[in-house]
Design an enzyme around this catalytic site. Sequence first.
Site, PDB file in Angstrom:
ATOM      1  N   CYS A 188       1.452  10.517   9.562  1.00  0.00           N
ATOM      2  CA  CYS A 188       2.412   9.924  10.504  1.00  0.00           C
ATOM      3  C   CYS A 188       3.810   9.992   9.889  1.00  0.00           C
ATOM      4  O   CYS A 188       3.988   9.598   8.730  1.00  0.00           O
ATOM      5  CB  CYS A 188       2.032   8.472  10.780  1.00  0.00           C
ATOM      6  SG  CYS A 188       3.203   7.622  11.858  1.00  0.00           S
ATOM      7  N   ARG A 206      -5.335   5.552   1.011  1.00  0.00           N
ATOM      8  CA  ARG A 206      -4.416   4.432   1.148  1.00  0.00           C
ATOM      9  C   ARG A 206      -4.716   3.586  -0.084  1.00  0.00           C
ATOM     10  O   ARG A 206      -5.827   3.042  -0.204  1.00  0.00           O
ATOM     11  CB  ARG A 206      -4.679   3.634   2.431  1.00  0.00           C
ATOM     12  CG  ARG A 206      -4.130   4.314   3.685  1.00  0.00           C
ATOM     13  CD  ARG A 206      -2.603   4.261   3.713  1.00  0.00           C
ATOM     14  NE  ARG A 206      -2.002   5.020   4.786  1.00  0.00           N
ATOM     15  CZ  ARG A 206      -1.676   4.520   5.979  1.00  0.00           C
ATOM     16  NH1 ARG A 206      -1.923   3.267   6.270  1.00  0.00           N
ATOM     17  NH2 ARG A 206      -1.100   5.279   6.877  1.00  0.00           N
ATOM     18  N   GLU A 232      -6.225   7.113   8.165  1.00  0.00           N
ATOM     19  CA  GLU A 232      -5.075   7.871   8.690  1.00  0.00           C
ATOM     20  C   GLU A 232      -4.552   8.866   7.653  1.00  0.00           C
ATOM     21  O   GLU A 232      -4.093   9.955   7.980  1.00  0.00           O
ATOM     22  CB  GLU A 232      -3.984   6.894   9.109  1.00  0.00           C
ATOM     23  CG  GLU A 232      -2.765   7.571   9.677  1.00  0.00           C
ATOM     24  CD  GLU A 232      -1.726   6.551  10.143  1.00  0.00           C
ATOM     25  OE1 GLU A 232      -2.080   5.572  10.809  1.00  0.00           O
ATOM     26  OE2 GLU A 232      -0.543   6.760   9.822  1.00  0.00           O
ATOM     27  N   GLU A 270      -1.728  -3.106  12.569  1.00  0.00           N
ATOM     28  CA  GLU A 270      -0.780  -2.573  13.529  1.00  0.00           C
ATOM     29  C   GLU A 270      -1.305  -2.727  14.961  1.00  0.00           C
ATOM     30  O   GLU A 270      -2.500  -2.588  15.208  1.00  0.00           O
ATOM     31  CB  GLU A 270      -0.577  -1.092  13.227  1.00  0.00           C
ATOM     32  CG  GLU A 270       0.501  -0.527  14.069  1.00  0.00           C
ATOM     33  CD  GLU A 270       1.138   0.676  13.416  1.00  0.00           C
ATOM     34  OE1 GLU A 270       0.439   1.392  12.700  1.00  0.00           O
ATOM     35  OE2 GLU A 270       2.331   0.868  13.644  1.00  0.00           O
ATOM     36  N   THR A 294       6.258   8.155  10.078  1.00  0.00           N
ATOM     37  CA  THR A 294       6.821   6.864   9.641  1.00  0.00           C
ATOM     38  C   THR A 294       6.470   6.566   8.189  1.00  0.00           C
ATOM     39  O   THR A 294       7.079   5.683   7.582  1.00  0.00           O
ATOM     40  CB  THR A 294       6.297   5.685  10.487  1.00  0.00           C
ATOM     41  OG1 THR A 294       4.881   5.568  10.299  1.00  0.00           O
ATOM     42  CG2 THR A 294       6.619   5.850  11.953  1.00  0.00           C
ATOM     43  N   ARG A 338       0.848  -1.204   0.000  1.00  0.00           N
ATOM     44  CA  ARG A 338       0.000   0.000   0.000  1.00  0.00           C
ATOM     45  C   ARG A 338       0.875   1.243   0.000  1.00  0.00           C
ATOM     46  O   ARG A 338       2.025   1.213   0.459  1.00  0.00           O
ATOM     47  CB  ARG A 338      -0.935   0.014   1.191  1.00  0.00           C
ATOM     48  CG  ARG A 338      -0.282  -0.022   2.578  1.00  0.00           C
ATOM     49  CD  ARG A 338       0.198   1.308   3.091  1.00  0.00           C
ATOM     50  NE  ARG A 338       0.500   1.284   4.515  1.00  0.00           N
ATOM     51  CZ  ARG A 338       1.326   2.116   5.107  1.00  0.00           C
ATOM     52  NH1 ARG A 338       1.986   3.029   4.401  1.00  0.00           N
ATOM     53  NH2 ARG A 338       1.545   2.061   6.401  1.00  0.00           N
ATOM     54  N   ARG A 390       4.157   0.543   2.361  1.00  0.00           N
ATOM     55  CA  ARG A 390       4.377  -0.618   3.241  1.00  0.00           C
ATOM     56  C   ARG A 390       4.056  -1.862   2.420  1.00  0.00           C
ATOM     57  O   ARG A 390       2.928  -2.061   1.975  1.00  0.00           O
ATOM     58  CB  ARG A 390       3.496  -0.559   4.486  1.00  0.00           C
ATOM     59  CG  ARG A 390       3.925  -1.605   5.543  1.00  0.00           C
ATOM     60  CD  ARG A 390       3.224  -1.411   6.876  1.00  0.00           C
ATOM     61  NE  ARG A 390       1.926  -2.049   6.919  1.00  0.00           N
ATOM     62  CZ  ARG A 390       1.698  -3.320   7.292  1.00  0.00           C
ATOM     63  NH1 ARG A 390       2.712  -4.089   7.636  1.00  0.00           N
ATOM     64  NH2 ARG A 390       0.478  -3.797   7.305  1.00  0.00           N
ATOM     65  N   ARG A 426       4.578  -7.512  12.545  1.00  0.00           N
ATOM     66  CA  ARG A 426       3.282  -7.117  13.130  1.00  0.00           C
ATOM     67  C   ARG A 426       2.407  -8.354  13.259  1.00  0.00           C
ATOM     68  O   ARG A 426       2.677  -9.382  12.655  1.00  0.00           O
ATOM     69  CB  ARG A 426       2.537  -6.119  12.218  1.00  0.00           C
ATOM     70  CG  ARG A 426       3.194  -4.774  12.068  1.00  0.00           C
ATOM     71  CD  ARG A 426       2.311  -3.801  11.262  1.00  0.00           C
ATOM     72  NE  ARG A 426       2.991  -2.530  11.082  1.00  0.00           N
ATOM     73  CZ  ARG A 426       2.451  -1.451  10.530  1.00  0.00           C
ATOM     74  NH1 ARG A 426       1.205  -1.480  10.090  1.00  0.00           N
ATOM     75  NH2 ARG A 426       3.122  -0.334  10.402  1.00  0.00           N
TER      76      ARG A 426
HETATM   77  P1  ADP Z   1      -1.312  -0.302   7.010  1.00  0.00           P
HETATM   78  O1  ADP Z   1      -0.915  -1.358   6.076  1.00  0.00           O
HETATM   79  O2  ADP Z   1      -2.145   0.710   6.349  1.00  0.00           O
HETATM   80  O3  ADP Z   1      -0.128   0.248   7.725  1.00  0.00           O
HETATM   81  P2  ADP Z   1      -2.339  -2.118   9.106  1.00  0.00           P
HETATM   82  O4  ADP Z   1      -1.055  -2.662   9.590  1.00  0.00           O
HETATM   83  O5  ADP Z   1      -3.305  -1.643  10.135  1.00  0.00           O
HETATM   84  O6  ADP Z   1      -2.238  -0.859   8.156  1.00  0.00           O
HETATM   85  O7  ADP Z   1      -3.019  -3.225   8.189  1.00  0.00           O
HETATM   86  C1  ADP Z   1      -4.225  -2.963   7.543  1.00  0.00           C
HETATM   87  C2  ADP Z   1      -4.945  -4.215   7.138  1.00  0.00           C
HETATM   88  O8  ADP Z   1      -4.241  -4.868   6.105  1.00  0.00           O
HETATM   89  C3  ADP Z   1      -5.108  -5.231   8.259  1.00  0.00           C
HETATM   90  O9  ADP Z   1      -6.392  -5.812   8.167  1.00  0.00           O
HETATM   91  C4  ADP Z   1      -4.073  -6.258   7.928  1.00  0.00           C
HETATM   92  O10 ADP Z   1      -4.406  -7.540   8.402  1.00  0.00           O
HETATM   93  C5  ADP Z   1      -4.088  -6.231   6.417  1.00  0.00           C
HETATM   94  N1  ADP Z   1      -2.855  -6.724   5.817  1.00  0.00           N
HETATM   95  C6  ADP Z   1      -1.618  -6.221   5.919  1.00  0.00           C
HETATM   96  N2  ADP Z   1      -0.731  -6.942   5.238  1.00  0.00           N
HETATM   97  C7  ADP Z   1      -1.424  -7.961   4.669  1.00  0.00           C
HETATM   98  C8  ADP Z   1      -1.071  -9.058   3.822  1.00  0.00           C
HETATM   99  N3  ADP Z   1       0.176  -9.251   3.404  1.00  0.00           N
HETATM  100  N4  ADP Z   1      -2.072  -9.900   3.450  1.00  0.00           N
HETATM  101  C9  ADP Z   1      -3.342  -9.711   3.852  1.00  0.00           C
HETATM  102  N5  ADP Z   1      -3.726  -8.688   4.622  1.00  0.00           N
HETATM  103  C10 ADP Z   1      -2.785  -7.827   5.034  1.00  0.00           C
HETATM  104  C1  CIR Z   2       2.445   4.766  17.452  1.00  0.00           C
HETATM  105  O1  CIR Z   2       3.142   5.750  17.685  1.00  0.00           O
HETATM  106  O2  CIR Z   2       2.628   3.658  17.959  1.00  0.00           O
HETATM  107  C2  CIR Z   2       1.282   4.946  16.496  1.00  0.00           C
HETATM  108  N1  CIR Z   2       1.027   6.341  16.348  1.00  0.00           N
HETATM  109  C3  CIR Z   2       1.598   4.311  15.136  1.00  0.00           C
HETATM  110  C4  CIR Z   2       2.920   4.677  14.555  1.00  0.00           C
HETATM  111  C5  CIR Z   2       3.198   4.085  13.188  1.00  0.00           C
HETATM  112  N2  CIR Z   2       3.798   2.826  13.303  1.00  0.00           N
HETATM  113  C6  CIR Z   2       4.906   2.357  12.712  1.00  0.00           C
HETATM  114  O3  CIR Z   2       5.790   1.826  13.363  1.00  0.00           O
HETATM  115  N3  CIR Z   2       4.976   2.414  11.396  1.00  0.00           N
END
Ligand code: ADP
Ligand code: CIR
Length: 344
Positions: A259, A217, A213, A302, A261, A114, A268, A297
């Site tokens: 953010c 996305r 966020e 997250e 990060t 993403r 990501r 993760r």
């Molecule tokens: P972001 O990718 O936007 O940082 P999150 O870590 O919160 O946010 O993940 C968002 C959603 O994407 C969650 O439901 C997570 O389980 C899903 N997700 C992330 N990576 C994968 C993957 N490789 N396959 C399937 N779902 C994924």
């Molecule tokens: C935190 O500070 O834990 C949240 N605001 C999320 C930060 C983003 N996470 C990351 O490590 N990419």
Amino acid sequence: MNHTFPSFPKDCHSLLCRYLTPEIFDALKDKKTSNGYTLHQAINSGVQNPDSSIGVYAGDAESYTLFAPLFDPIIEAYHGFCRSDTHHSHFNPDDLKAPNPDTSGDYIVSTRIRVGRNIADVPLGPAISKEQRNAVESQVSQALESLEGALRGTYYPLQGMSSADKAQLVSDHFLFKAGDRFLEAAGLNRDWPEGRGIFHNEDKTFLVWINEEDQLRIISMQSGGDIKAVFTRLFHAVSAIEKSVTFSHSKHLGYITSCPTNLGTAMRASVHIKLPKLGQNKERFEAIAKAHHVQIRGIHGEHSESEGGIYDISNRRRLGVSEVQCVQDMYDGVVALIAAEQSL
Ligand code: ADP
Ligand code: CIR
């Protein structure tokens, strides 16, 4: 504005707590960006949530310059990117060397890449008004609904979506969760669920979250470990959206995100991968992850836990590295993790 230096518990490890000194606090506490965003707003998430890893959010591109004495060291600690560095993009799928690392399908469940994007000259989510957020939703959903071919899809606003549909989309990893306490304290959940929603193509391999966020996305995902196919689809999707939407971008920081990060590529790239044995050997798992610049993760996003020995492995660095390098980091980490799992 709260003029008192915040207190953090002794066991607080956030980058906010590490870099917010009383001197920096005093120098910045009365400043406001042209959108009215203050230091108090920028740090509230980390103050309310001492278990944050980072703890700060920007309200607009200007936050990164106005509050630079706080943001710069946080950016440097997270990405290894200094004030004098410049970010360069390289988003060409032909240059990615990532043959499927798991053709047997024994380890990789799914791959997802993403990027975050925000509209130029509009405040970021923490400082946006309800009217501005709704305008972003209509502009972006219209742009998305004009896409054709494999990217053709439909926009589903969160408001009016049944609870059962929402729960199903969240548990299938397609949709963001509601009520994240880190986003809540950053002001990112104001007026929920108005202005938020999800666009996706029929087979849910191309999806766009609106006004979570970040304002967009943009997501490409599918089952298995064909990382190059996922990267290529994302490249085409981002290029198609860019034809009608101008994103917030700076020469120094790349794509501007709420953010720190996510600055730079805002990318990501992750796999959900079965590593049950390594999961029992946390020290070795974390050492390999660190050496390859990948983050571990849980599988529900997250701050979630692993389930059934399946982990989310993704690139950690996003700024000062190109899009190709982000995916290469994830790929190299995954290859090393599979080799370690097999050796146990
Ligand atoms: P972001 O990718 O936007 O940082 P999150 O870590 O919160 O946010 O993940 C968002 C959603 O994407 C969650 O439901 C997570 O389980 C899903 N997700 C992330 N990576 C994968 C993957 N490789 N396959 C399937 N779902 C994924
Ligand atoms: C935190 O500070 O834990 C949240 N605001 C999320 C930060 C983003 N996470 C990351 O490590 N990419």
